[in-house]
Design a protein around this motif. Structure first.
Motif, mmCIF file in Angstrom:
data_model
loop_
_atom_site.group_PDB
_atom_site.id
_atom_site.type_symbol
_atom_site.label_atom_id
_atom_site.label_comp_id
_atom_site.label_asym_id
_atom_site.label_seq_id
_atom_site.Cartn_x
_atom_site.Cartn_y
_atom_site.Cartn_z
ATOM 1 N N ARG A 125 12.737 11.848 -4.378
ATOM 2 C CA ARG A 125 11.979 10.388 -3.978
ATOM 3 C C ARG A 125 10.932 11.030 -2.978
ATOM 4 N NH1 ARG A 125 13.220 5.215 -2.412
ATOM 5 N NH2 ARG A 125 11.896 4.335 -0.709
ATOM 6 N N ARG A 126 9.836 10.544 -3.489
ATOM 7 C CA ARG A 126 8.601 10.689 -2.488
ATOM 8 C C ARG A 126 7.756 9.303 -2.437
ATOM 9 N NH1 ARG A 126 6.122 15.960 -2.859
ATOM 10 N NH2 ARG A 126 4.489 15.264 -1.223
ATOM 11 N N GLN A 127 7.153 9.289 -1.367
ATOM 12 C CA GLN A 127 6.406 7.904 -1.135
ATOM 13 C C GLN A 127 4.808 8.568 -0.684
ATOM 14 O OE1 GLN A 127 9.167 5.701 1.028
ATOM 15 N NE2 GLN A 127 8.156 5.893 3.084
ATOM 16 N N PHE A 128 3.908 7.560 -0.900
ATOM 17 C CA PHE A 128 2.661 8.012 -0.495
ATOM 18 C C PHE A 128 1.881 6.411 0.028
ATOM 19 C CE2 PHE A 128 3.773 10.883 -3.601
ATOM 20 C CZ PHE A 128 3.374 11.977 -3.172
ATOM 21 N N VAL A 129 0.817 6.669 1.169
ATOM 22 C CA VAL A 129 0.149 5.414 1.249
ATOM 23 C C VAL A 129 -1.142 5.673 0.179
ATOM 24 C CG1 VAL A 129 -1.336 4.362 2.840
ATOM 25 C CG2 VAL A 129 0.793 5.349 3.793
ATOM 26 N N VAL A 130 -1.434 4.521 -0.495
ATOM 27 C CA VAL A 130 -2.416 4.554 -1.257
ATOM 28 C C VAL A 130 -3.004 3.323 -1.162
ATOM 29 C CG1 VAL A 130 -3.236 5.022 -3.539
ATOM 30 C CG2 VAL A 130 -1.321 6.046 -2.832
ATOM 31 N N LYS A 131 -4.181 3.130 -0.730
ATOM 32 C CA LYS A 131 -4.798 1.890 -0.255
ATOM 33 C C LYS A 131 -5.715 1.644 -1.225
ATOM 34 C CE LYS A 131 -4.342 2.496 4.511
ATOM 35 N NZ LYS A 131 -4.839 2.177 5.935
ATOM 36 N N ASN A 132 -5.971 0.127 -1.207
ATOM 37 C CA ASN A 132 -6.943 -0.408 -2.089
ATOM 38 C C ASN A 132 -6.685 -0.337 -3.705
ATOM 39 O OD1 ASN A 132 -8.565 -1.306 0.102
ATOM 40 N ND2 ASN A 132 -9.583 0.421 0.223
ATOM 41 N N VAL A 133 -5.472 -0.519 -3.970
ATOM 42 C CA VAL A 133 -5.074 -0.418 -5.489
ATOM 43 C C VAL A 133 -4.965 -1.805 -6.094
ATOM 44 C CG1 VAL A 133 -3.270 0.135 -6.943
ATOM 45 C CG2 VAL A 133 -4.196 1.779 -5.154
ATOM 46 N N ASP A 134 -5.376 -2.304 -7.311
ATOM 47 C CA ASP A 134 -5.021 -3.350 -8.113
ATOM 48 C C ASP A 134 -3.599 -3.204 -8.725
ATOM 49 O OD1 ASP A 134 -5.178 -5.525 -9.419
ATOM 50 O OD2 ASP A 134 -7.122 -5.226 -10.493
ATOM 51 N N ASP A 135 -2.789 -3.519 -7.892
ATOM 52 C CA ASP A 135 -1.244 -3.357 -8.232
ATOM 53 C C ASP A 135 -0.829 -4.152 -9.762
ATOM 54 O OD1 ASP A 135 -1.587 -5.946 -7.180
ATOM 55 O OD2 ASP A 135 0.316 -5.738 -6.100
ATOM 56 N N GLU A 136 -1.806 -4.934 -10.058
ATOM 57 C CA GLU A 136 -1.389 -5.706 -11.480
ATOM 58 C C GLU A 136 -2.011 -4.634 -12.442
ATOM 59 O OE1 GLU A 136 -0.127 -8.743 -11.928
ATOM 60 O OE2 GLU A 136 0.244 -8.764 -9.714
ATOM 61 N N LYS A 137 -2.639 -3.890 -12.415
ATOM 62 C CA LYS A 137 -3.369 -3.019 -13.414
ATOM 63 C C LYS A 137 -2.745 -1.527 -13.251
ATOM 64 C CE LYS A 137 -7.556 -5.605 -13.954
ATOM 65 N NZ LYS A 137 -8.805 -5.579 -13.848
ATOM 66 N N ILE A 138 -1.484 -1.008 -12.527
ATOM 67 C CA ILE A 138 -1.233 0.012 -12.483
ATOM 68 C C ILE A 138 -0.512 0.451 -13.800
ATOM 69 C CG2 ILE A 138 0.580 1.658 -11.475
ATOM 70 C CD1 ILE A 138 0.030 0.118 -8.668
ATOM 71 N N ALA A 139 -0.757 1.710 -14.458
ATOM 72 C CA ALA A 139 -0.124 2.174 -15.869
ATOM 73 C C ALA A 139 0.525 3.423 -15.495
ATOM 74 C CB ALA A 139 -1.406 2.249 -16.665
ATOM 75 N N ALA A 140 1.730 3.446 -16.142
ATOM 76 C CA ALA A 140 2.465 4.769 -16.018
ATOM 77 C C ALA A 140 3.067 5.063 -17.505
ATOM 78 C CB ALA A 140 3.795 4.503 -15.239
ATOM 79 N N THR A 141 3.092 6.477 -17.551
ATOM 80 C CA THR A 141 3.566 7.141 -18.735
ATOM 81 C C THR A 141 4.383 8.330 -18.242
ATOM 82 O OG1 THR A 141 1.665 8.616 -19.208
ATOM 83 C CG2 THR A 141 1.471 6.412 -20.255
ATOM 84 N N PHE A 142 5.477 8.582 -19.284
ATOM 85 C CA PHE A 142 6.368 9.613 -18.956
ATOM 86 C C PHE A 142 6.511 10.555 -20.198
ATOM 87 C CE2 PHE A 142 10.648 11.694 -18.639
ATOM 88 C CZ PHE A 142 10.294 12.617 -17.522
ATOM 89 N N GLU A 143 5.980 11.661 -20.254
ATOM 90 C CA GLU A 143 5.879 12.631 -21.471
ATOM 91 C C GLU A 143 6.126 14.130 -21.247
ATOM 92 O OE1 GLU A 143 2.667 13.600 -24.955
ATOM 93 O OE2 GLU A 143 2.634 11.676 -23.860
ATOM 94 N N ASN A 144 7.103 14.628 -21.846
ATOM 95 C CA ASN A 144 7.457 16.252 -21.543
ATOM 96 C C ASN A 144 7.679 16.452 -20.180
ATOM 97 O OD1 ASN A 144 6.931 16.776 -24.381
ATOM 98 N ND2 ASN A 144 4.758 17.061 -23.976
ATOM 99 N N GLY A 145 8.432 15.585 -19.623
ATOM 100 C CA GLY A 145 8.935 15.705 -18.037
ATOM 101 C C GLY A 145 7.921 15.612 -16.942
ATOM 102 N N GLU A 174 0.835 -1.143 -0.123
ATOM 103 C CA GLU A 174 0.037 -0.113 0.064
ATOM 104 C C GLU A 174 0.815 1.192 -0.098
ATOM 105 O OE1 GLU A 174 -2.744 -0.416 3.407
ATOM 106 O OE2 GLU A 174 -4.007 -1.755 1.802
ATOM 107 N N ILE A 175 2.318 1.179 -0.230
ATOM 108 C CA ILE A 175 2.945 2.409 -0.459
ATOM 109 C C ILE A 175 3.432 2.673 -1.936
ATOM 110 C CG2 ILE A 175 4.974 3.543 0.336
ATOM 111 C CD1 ILE A 175 4.836 1.714 3.078
ATOM 112 N N LEU A 176 3.138 3.728 -2.504
ATOM 113 C CA LEU A 176 3.515 3.996 -3.793
ATOM 114 C C LEU A 176 4.852 4.740 -3.685
ATOM 115 C CD1 LEU A 176 3.170 4.339 -6.991
ATOM 116 C CD2 LEU A 176 2.006 6.502 -6.280
#
Length: 138
Positions: free
Chosen positions: A96-116, A63-65
């Protein structure tokens, strides 16, 4: 002298000056992040100008991002004829930053990186997939 033109309390002593300079330096190096919650997901946007995609790490565990980025820059100036260094400088920026984020479907997390900007979509766990478990008392 009876009075000073500038009261002593308005002057910074050496230690206080260094503390304020370091505070402003750390403020400049802060990783700015926006987190929005929607009924079915969370959206996270992190500003990472000057970083490349391969310098960024995103992890979700217990539960920590965690968002981390590290960039090393090297500048070299050589004397053209002999090849000896006149100056060689390196700088490293690590955020570095970290957050508590509960009830996340970790198999479906999507990430993109564009223009910084790093954008994350964290789908919430559906009610029937909840990690909550009832414990029977013996």
């Amino acid at each position: 002298m009876a009075g000073l033109l500038f009261p002593k309390k308005d002057w910074l002593d050496g230690e206080e000056l260094v503390g304020r300079l370091m505070s402003s330096f750390n403020e400049d190096r802060k990783l700015n992040v926006d987190v929005q919650e929607f009924p079915d997901h969370y959206e996270v946007k992190a500003d990472l100008p000057g970083f490349e995609k391969d310098e960024i790490t995103v992890e979700y565990d217990s539960e920590i991002l965690i968002i981390a980025a590290e960039h090393t820059e090297q500048k070299e100036e050589k004397e053209e004829t002999t090849g000896r260094y006149l100056r060689k400088e390196r700088s490293t920026t690590a955020l570095r930053r970290q957050f508590v984020v509960k009830n996340v479907d970790d198999e479906k997390i999507a990430a993109t990186f564009e223009n910084g900007v790093l954008s994350l979509n964290l789908p919430k766990v559906e009610a029937d997939q909840s990690t909550r478990k009832k414990i029977d008392i013996q």
